[in-house]
Design an enzyme around this catalytic site. Structure first.
Site, short mmCIF file in Angstrom:
data_model
loop_
_atom_site.label_atom_id
_atom_site.label_comp_id
_atom_site.label_asym_id
_atom_site.label_seq_id
_atom_site.Cartn_x
_atom_site.Cartn_y
_atom_site.Cartn_z
N ASN A 122 0.82 -1.21 0.00
CA ASN A 122 0.00 0.00 0.00
C ASN A 122 0.86 1.26 0.00
O ASN A 122 1.99 1.24 0.48
CB ASN A 122 -0.91 0.00 1.23
CG ASN A 122 -2.10 -0.92 1.05
OD1 ASN A 122 -2.70 -0.97 -0.02
ND2 ASN A 122 -2.45 -1.65 2.09
N ARG A 153 -15.30 -7.87 0.50
CA ARG A 153 -15.91 -7.37 1.74
C ARG A 153 -17.31 -6.83 1.48
O ARG A 153 -18.23 -7.03 2.29
CB ARG A 153 -15.02 -6.30 2.36
CG ARG A 153 -13.77 -6.84 3.02
CD ARG A 153 -12.83 -5.74 3.45
NE ARG A 153 -11.72 -6.29 4.23
CZ ARG A 153 -10.53 -5.71 4.33
NH1 ARG A 153 -10.29 -4.56 3.71
NH2 ARG A 153 -9.58 -6.27 5.05
N HIS A 177 -7.94 1.88 -3.83
CA HIS A 177 -8.07 1.01 -2.65
C HIS A 177 -7.95 1.81 -1.36
O HIS A 177 -7.04 2.62 -1.19
CB HIS A 177 -6.97 -0.06 -2.69
CG HIS A 177 -6.87 -0.89 -1.45
ND1 HIS A 177 -7.91 -1.65 -0.98
CD2 HIS A 177 -5.85 -1.08 -0.58
CE1 HIS A 177 -7.53 -2.28 0.11
NE2 HIS A 177 -6.28 -1.94 0.38
#
Length: 310
Positions: A122, A153, A177
């Site tokens: 990330n 999710r 994201h």
């Protein structure tokens, strides 16, 4: 011979390695970490795990040269301690990611690697864009996990709300994201029924549901200090789609020609990586959210480049 490399053996890299071994997905697994002891310990532990399996995976550690004939290399490095450091998390994450990629990319390419690069590190979309830039591999051979886990999710949350299986929920979470992702409600169906019709029958608060979807990762991190199984599972889904030449559409971080960067979007995945981006006709407000995500990624990419050690 299926050969996979993993760079970064923290919680995510270790969970991914364990899953690849126990599912018998890799014949050879190359593990690389900045800490030699961690890499050695993971090797021994995974070898012990195989004593009770019917499959075998050869474990190789700390050798970038071994990536030369790997099919897939996963970048899973990061530093979870920044969340407890009290510093600006966004800036720290960008700095850490730029250092990881600037260190790993040249060594990967010096090995002669010409397979598929999968990025987990990330900020995912920013890091994936930077990774492709430094390796100069074709765009189709570089992918990020993007909003694949976020979509998983979302489907789980909707399924729980409606007391159905997540497999009956179709549609995507798109964009950047985490920070600038959004649920593309226009793409979501339950069976053949548009999601808003299905949720209206349950008097569901869409705003509250979207917040619950977005906050899921932070609930996990607050509870156990990190998240690992979900993203490892999402990466396994992507790896299996590549190996099986599935031609399946997944919301991963792939190259967007309009914005000239990587972003979470529906992408057909096969043996050579990203086969093509699957166009979807978003309504105006969702297209605006997608464009905002792209702007967010670009802004952070500029900051990453500025903070790069190169």
């Amino acid at each position: 011979m299926r050969k996979i490399g993993i760079i970064g053996l923290g919680h995510v890299g270790a969970a991914l390695a364990y899953t690849l071994v126990t599912k018998g997905i890799a014949d050879e697994l190359v593990l690389i970490d900045r800490n030699d002891q961690v890499a050695h310990g993971e090797k021994l532990d995974l070898e012990d795990t195989q004593a009770g399996l019917t499959t075998h995976t050869q474990i190789i550690i700390q050798d970038y040269w071994q990536l030369r004939d790997a099919d897939i290399v996963v970048i899973a490095a990061g530093n979870i301690s920044i969340f407890d450091s009290g510093v600006n998390i966004q800036q720290a994450e960008l700095r850490v990611a730029s250092q990881i990629i600037a260190e790993a990319a040249p060594q990967i390419m010096l090995s002669g690697f010409n397979g598929i690069l999968l990025n987990i590190t990330n900020p995912c979309d920013v890091s994936t864009t930077y990774l492709q830039r430094l390796t100069n591999l074709p765009h189709q051979q570089v992918l990020g996990t993007g909003t694949l886990l976020d979509t998983m999710r979302m489907r789980r949350a909707i399924a729980e709300e409606l007391s159905i299986s997540p497999k009956d929920v179709s549609g995507y979470t798109l964009g950047a994201h985490r920070k600038a992702q959004f649920t593309a409600w226009s793409t979501i169906t339950v069976g053949t029924q548009p999601i808003k019709h299905a949720l209206a029958q349950h008097c569901t608060d869409l705003v509250a549901l979207e917040k619950a979807i977005h906050d899921r990762a932070w609930q996990i991190i607050d509870g156990k200090g990190f998240s690992s199984y979900g993203i490892a599972g999402a990466t396994i889904t992507l790896i299996q789609a590549i190996y099986s030449d599935a031609h399946v559409t997944l919301p991963v971080s792939s190259w967007n020609t309009d914005h000239q960067l990587y972003i979470g979007q529906p992408t057909m995945i096969g043996r050579t990586g990203a086969l093509r981006v699957v166009d979807i006709d978003l309504p105006q407000e969702e297209q605006a959210a997608f464009n905002h995500s792209a702007s967010y990624i670009q802004q952070n990419l500029d900051l990453m480049v500025a903070s790069s050690p190169q």
